[in-house]
Write a protein that holds these residues in place. Structure first.
Motif, PDB file in Angstrom:
ATOM      1  N   GLU A 210       0.856  -1.188   0.000  1.00  0.00           N
ATOM      2  CA  GLU A 210       0.000   0.000   0.000  1.00  0.00           C
ATOM      3  C   GLU A 210       0.893   1.241   0.000  1.00  0.00           C
ATOM      4  O   GLU A 210       1.731   1.397   0.863  1.00  0.00           O
ATOM      5  CB  GLU A 210      -0.883   0.002   1.243  1.00  0.00           C
ATOM      6  N   HIS A 337       2.936   0.054   3.355  1.00  0.00           N
ATOM      7  CA  HIS A 337       2.698  -1.182   4.099  1.00  0.00           C
ATOM      8  C   HIS A 337       2.976  -2.362   3.180  1.00  0.00           C
ATOM      9  O   HIS A 337       2.328  -2.507   2.148  1.00  0.00           O
ATOM     10  CB  HIS A 337       1.245  -1.249   4.571  1.00  0.00           C
ATOM     11  N   GLU A 465       1.719  -7.694   7.871  1.00  0.00           N
ATOM     12  CA  GLU A 465       1.841  -6.379   7.264  1.00  0.00           C
ATOM     13  C   GLU A 465       3.040  -5.673   7.892  1.00  0.00           C
ATOM     14  O   GLU A 465       3.013  -5.353   9.078  1.00  0.00           O
ATOM     15  CB  GLU A 465       0.544  -5.602   7.537  1.00  0.00           C
TER      16      GLU A 465
HETATM   17 MG    MG Z   1      -2.922  -1.914   5.484  1.00  0.00          MG
END
Ligand code: MG
Ligand code: ADP
Length: 717
Positions: A210, A337, A465
């Motif tokens: 991300e 991320h 993550e």
């Molecule tokens: Mg996330």
């Protein structure tokens, strides 16, 4: 002040039929299938899908098909595209056209030009791997990442993802170690799975990253030498309104920004990048884009394509896209991320817990391996994200702290607590449903665990993550570290299983061996698990003093650990990086840290001297005139005098701070360890200069202030 072009109309992009355009500009499996002889297609897919050695006899056929496809799409040039250790990408364009003896020209692109390129390696950082005069370097075709076409101002170029190595075969890039680490993970994970009774052909590391970014008006961007040169504002007072209202996150997206996002997405779809999510982020002017996850190597290439596209398309809309980790002081920074997991070629996600993780031994085995790996190699994960820019986020009160810990959530933590206590977990907490107190709204199934934004490394349902990665960074090195350290942990746990089992493979024997192995591991590594507030001071104290976790707050601290014996050993054992290759990375990362700070300090000096001080002096001259007027008219001039005093005091403070900065920077160049000198002396000196400039910004009249302010830049619509 610059003229702005705040309109959505330049190249207004309408959403398109995604199915029709997706992958249009990539030479993917479908194109290969339709264009290649069957036998060639079979061989190349064996490499792409099964990791089998690349059969060079097919190179000519692949090159021919690729060229025809590219030329049909208007491509005139091709480039080998690679990821040197600068963290960016590099390309060298060659024309398809070769002059021939008869004075004409033919479009030529042979298997040889596809497979191997020869850029001048001495222009890229080598970190001591070779002397400057040893210039030879090679790029090598990576068939596992599809070639694509980049269109730019009416031109089209065929871009071929490649690896980059020195003449002596050492990796000079981020792709080679990533591919090697994926292979190591594959070998260990398939081995463990076969002990657990699952036979699979291959295990892939998967990644979905991300990307956070800021958008500012391009005109403002160009009027800020610091943004242009350093990617972040080096001075700038806080705006009267920042992010305190929490109203930007997920807020509605302004029209021009929406048009921009559509255009970015359309380009990315055509390039086969499966973008999925877009929204506003926490800070004003901050946004996020996220793709669907893919095989980690392809995801890493796509991540680079995404950053390039975000920046390139912005110009069309009069915008500049800032990928820097901390473009604005006092305003949230940007991260990336990195969502990571392991998938089999049979479509199994090894980190999928199911509804009852306590009884899912395969999941527990692999999840435990990750916990063990992260605890054992916190330093490597920290070093993999260490840059001057990311230091502004890590440890500051917003992004994850510099202490690496794992968030597991309620359900999994409870399972592990049961295991730690009794060597066995017998139940998984269920969270049931969430009633919203009115019959008209649906009842929502509740997730088994809440989220925790403060954790640098969080389990989020069926993947981990890694949140501490910086927004402008290549994801390749963080992924390489993750794959390697998890491969080692799986190897360790699998060997222990084999020792316990001998020749036994009954379901029962395997189950109890797995229970024993993960119990031992979790008892040893439970210290890394933390579900609380990662920003709190109490945690920093507990982490370091009670749990013995590392708190490497700066890049030089983190990089110092990179070549510790344990770290050389793990990269070497899994054939990911040799000791000299690792050493070279450390050297390059340290050098980049020092170079970045040098540029920042020099730019701060020049902004202060050539823009801020002159503005302050002009203001003083105006005050002087006002004082004369007061005197001429026989009026009380004390207010004018006070104002002059304030400005003069600040001007003096600025001059003094500047003197210290110049000295610190000169001394740093001569210091034994330049990065440490930059960290200890130059950064504090820059901060002082900034304070003085920011104080002046709040005194000097707006029409005399030479730079766009935070208020100007942050509320771009
Ligand atoms: Mg996330
Ligand atoms: P979040 O959990 O952050 O709200 P999502 O669940 O939508 O958001 O996923 C965020 C990112 O994680 C996306 O890029 C998504 O594709 C990726 N992701 C999902 N599953 C996996 C997986 N198994 N491996 C790697 N990345 C994954």
């Amino acid at each position: 002040m610059p003229t702005l072009t705040r309109s959505a109309s330049n190249g207004h992009a309408m959403p398109q039929d995604v199915e029709e355009i997706f992958g249009q500009n990539t030479f993917g499996l479908a194109e290969m299938k339709s264009r290649l002889p069957k036998s060639v297609y079979k061989k190349i897919t064996a490499t792409i899908e099964k990791g089998e050695p690349f059969d060079e006899t097919v190179a000519d056929a692949v090159a021919l098909a690729m060229k025809e496809w590219a030329v049909e799409r208007g491509a005139t040039h091709y480039t080998h595209w690679f990821q040197p250790l600068t963290g960016r990408t590099a390309e060298k364009h060659d024309s398809f056209i070769t002059p021939n003896a008869g004075g004409g020209a033919v479009a030529e692109f042979s298997g040889k030009s596809l497979v191997q390129g020869e850029p001048d390696a001495s222009s890229f950082p080598g970190g001591g791997l070779r002397a400057t005069f040893e210039a030879r370097g090679y790029t090598a075709y990576d068939p596992t990442s599809p070639a694509f076409i980049v269109e730019h101002n009416g031109t089209a170029t065929l871009v071929i993802p490649t690896a980059f190595a020195s003449w002596t075969g050492e990796a000079l890039d981020h792709k080679i170690p990533l591919l090697r680490s994926m292979e190591a993970l594959n070998v260990q994970a398939t081995r463990a799975l076969s002990i657990l009774g699952d036979s699979v052909g291959r295990v892939y590391a998967t990644c979905g990253s991300e990307q956070e970014y800021f958008l500012v008006d391009e005109a403002y961007f160009e009027d800020r030498p610091d943004l242009l040169v350093a990617g972040r504002t080096l001075i700038g007072a806080a705006p009267p309104r920042g992010q305190e209202f929490d109203d930007h996150y997920f807020g509605s997206i302004p029209e021009r920004i929406m048009a921009y996002m559509n255009a970015v997405e359309t380009e990315l779809y055509r390039l086969g990048v499966p973008v999925m999510t877009r929204h506003n982020e926490v800070a004003p002017g901050q946004y996020e884009i996220a793709p669907l996850f893919e095989n980690a190597n392809v995801a890493a290439d796509h991540q680079q394509v995404m950053m390039m596209t975000l920046q390139r398309v912005a110009k069309r809309y009069g915008l500049a896209c800032l990928l820097h980790e901390k473009p604005f002081a006092g305003i949230n920074g940007s991260g990336k991320h990195v969502n990571w997991s392991m998938s089999t070629d049979t479509g199994l996600n090894l980190l999928e817990p199911g509804d009852t993780p306590h009884s899912n031994l395969r999941f527990l085995f692999f999840c435990t391996a990750v916990v063990q790996a992260v605890h054992t190699h916190q330093d490597l994960l920290r070093a993999a994200i260490a840059t001057a820019a990311n230091d502004h986020r890590l440890g500051a009160n917003e992004a994850p702290p510099a202490i690496i810990s794992i968030f597991l959530g309620d359900q999994l933590s409870d399972v592990y607590e049961q295991i730690t206590a009794s060597g066995k977990a017998t139940e998984s907490k269920q969270s049931g449903f969430l009633g919203l107190g009115t019959p008209v709204l649906p009842t929502l199934p509740r997730h088994a665990g809440d989220r925790n934004r403060t954790s640098p490394f969080a389990f989020t349902g069926n993947k981990f993550e890694f949140r501490a990665v910086g927004s402008s960074q290549s994801v390749s090195f963080p992924l390489t570290v993750l794959n390697t350290i998890v491969a080692e942990a799986i190897d360790d746990l699998a060997s222990k299983l084999e020792d316990k089992l001998g020749k036994k493979r009954s379901k029962k024997a395997v189950e109890s061996a797995v229970e024993e192995v993960i119990t031992d591991s979790i008892r040893e590594h439970t210290k890394i698990i933390f579900n609380g507030d990662g920003y709190s001071e109490a945690w920093h104290k507990e982490a370091v003093e009670e749990r013995g976790l590392l708190n490497l707050t700066t890049t030089p601290d983190a990089l110092a650990t990179l070549t510790d014996e344990k770290n050389i050993a793990v990269f070497d054992a899994y054939d990911v990086l040799t000791a000299p290759e690792l050493e070279s990375r450390k050297e390059i990362l340290s050098e980049q840290y020092a170079l970045t700070l040098n540029v920042e300090a020099a730019t701060t000096e020049s902004l202060a001297k050539t823009m801020v001080l002159p503005a302050a002096l002009r203001y003083l001259a105006e005050i002087g005139e006002a004082a004369e007027v007061a005197e001429d008219l026989g009026l009380d001039g004390s207010g004018t005098k006070e104002t002059a005093e304030v400005v003069i005091t600040q001007v003096n403070a600025l001059r003094k701070a500047l003197g210290t900065l110049v000295k610190a920077r000169t001394a740093a160049h001569k210091a034994k360890d330049e990065s440490v000198a930059m960290k200890d002396k130059v950064i504090p000196a820059m901060t002082k200069v900034r304070e003085a400039c920011d104080a002046l910004e709040q005194e000097v009249p707006a029409d005399l202030w030479p730079l766009p302010t935070y208020r100007d830049m942050l509320f771009t619509g």
